[in-house]
Write a protein that holds these residues in place. Sequence first.
Motif, mmCIF file in Angstrom:
data_model
loop_
_atom_site.group_PDB
_atom_site.id
_atom_site.type_symbol
_atom_site.label_atom_id
_atom_site.label_comp_id
_atom_site.label_asym_id
_atom_site.label_seq_id
_atom_site.Cartn_x
_atom_site.Cartn_y
_atom_site.Cartn_z
ATOM 1 N N UNK A 1 46.577 35.454 42.329
ATOM 2 C CA UNK A 1 45.863 34.958 41.155
ATOM 3 C C UNK A 1 45.454 33.505 41.372
ATOM 4 N N UNK A 2 44.212 33.203 40.990
ATOM 5 C CA UNK A 2 43.716 31.847 41.114
ATOM 6 C C UNK A 2 42.856 31.607 42.342
ATOM 7 N N UNK B 1 36.406 39.213 48.367
ATOM 8 C CA UNK B 1 36.533 40.400 49.215
ATOM 9 C C UNK B 1 37.032 41.587 48.393
ATOM 10 N N UNK B 2 36.706 42.797 48.876
ATOM 11 C CA UNK B 2 37.176 44.042 48.276
ATOM 12 C C UNK B 2 38.054 44.759 49.295
ATOM 13 N N UNK B 3 39.066 45.461 48.805
ATOM 14 C CA UNK B 3 39.972 46.188 49.683
ATOM 15 C C UNK B 3 40.040 47.654 49.254
ATOM 16 N N UNK B 4 40.128 48.537 50.247
ATOM 17 C CA UNK B 4 40.317 49.962 50.005
ATOM 18 C C UNK B 4 41.706 50.340 50.504
ATOM 19 N N UNK C 1 37.784 44.405 42.700
ATOM 20 C CA UNK C 1 36.395 44.572 42.259
ATOM 21 C C UNK C 1 35.964 43.539 41.223
ATOM 22 N N UNK C 2 36.917 43.002 40.428
ATOM 23 C CA UNK C 2 36.544 42.073 39.375
ATOM 24 C C UNK C 2 35.927 40.794 39.935
ATOM 25 N N UNK D 1 37.509 33.620 39.597
ATOM 26 C CA UNK D 1 38.708 33.561 40.425
ATOM 27 C C UNK D 1 39.570 34.797 40.168
ATOM 28 N N UNK D 2 40.423 35.094 41.124
ATOM 29 C CA UNK D 2 41.322 36.242 40.973
ATOM 30 C C UNK D 2 42.185 36.072 39.730
ATOM 31 N N UNK D 3 42.337 37.147 38.979
ATOM 32 C CA UNK D 3 43.085 37.089 37.722
ATOM 33 C C UNK D 3 44.470 37.730 37.808
ATOM 34 N N UNK D 4 44.803 38.330 38.944
ATOM 35 C CA UNK D 4 46.076 39.043 39.054
ATOM 36 C C UNK D 4 46.642 38.898 40.459
#
Length: 208
Positions: A101-102, A107-110, A141-142, A149-152
């Motif tokens: 987070x933050x 990037x996206x991950x599968x 995806x968010x 920024x990343x939320x989680x």
Amino acid sequence: GLNKLEFIAERRGTRIVLCGLNADVVEAMMRVGLSQPKGALAHIAGSLDEALEWCEAQFLDNRKLQDGEEEGMFALTSIFSADSAWVKEMNIVKGETLIKAGEDDRDIFFLVDGCLSVWIRDSLDKPVRVRRMTKGAVVGEMAALTGAKRTANIIADTDCAVLRLAWETIQSLETDAPEVSARLYRHLARDLAGTVARNNRLLSQTSP
């Protein structure tokens, strides 16, 4: 006493989780054949923390089945497979943080194999696990869609194999493979809407 508790639990459609049992109690349960979960007795944990984590995992697994949140995800992983030049294979170990987070990457991950958990902060700034993801899930995806920024925090529950689709590659797909790009964004938008709705619902249920 335990037999009576099991009877009451079965009548009410609930399950029993025991924890923190001392050696004498465990020995007594073994003598009467109650050392293994069965019937209404669902789980025997070594500590309260372990018992709560088990209950939380059951709840999230059941919600996943009810929400059908994995629907459509395999369509993306079939495009971005391990032999695709668009992605990079990665291995992460149990307990490792895949996304923090933050951070401001996009990037996206599968998730190819293993299990990940999504942790966010509630209104009291306490960590809450809101989702468990298994094979076929799309992660991150968010940030890719919103630029925020990343939320989680995304943390590995087990050793995991993932495919990383870099943001630079996502951008290049718009000109190099527009049909693939359109399909990607369509799935991501739908998944993001489901993620936001699910997180809001779970936070409202866990708030005091």
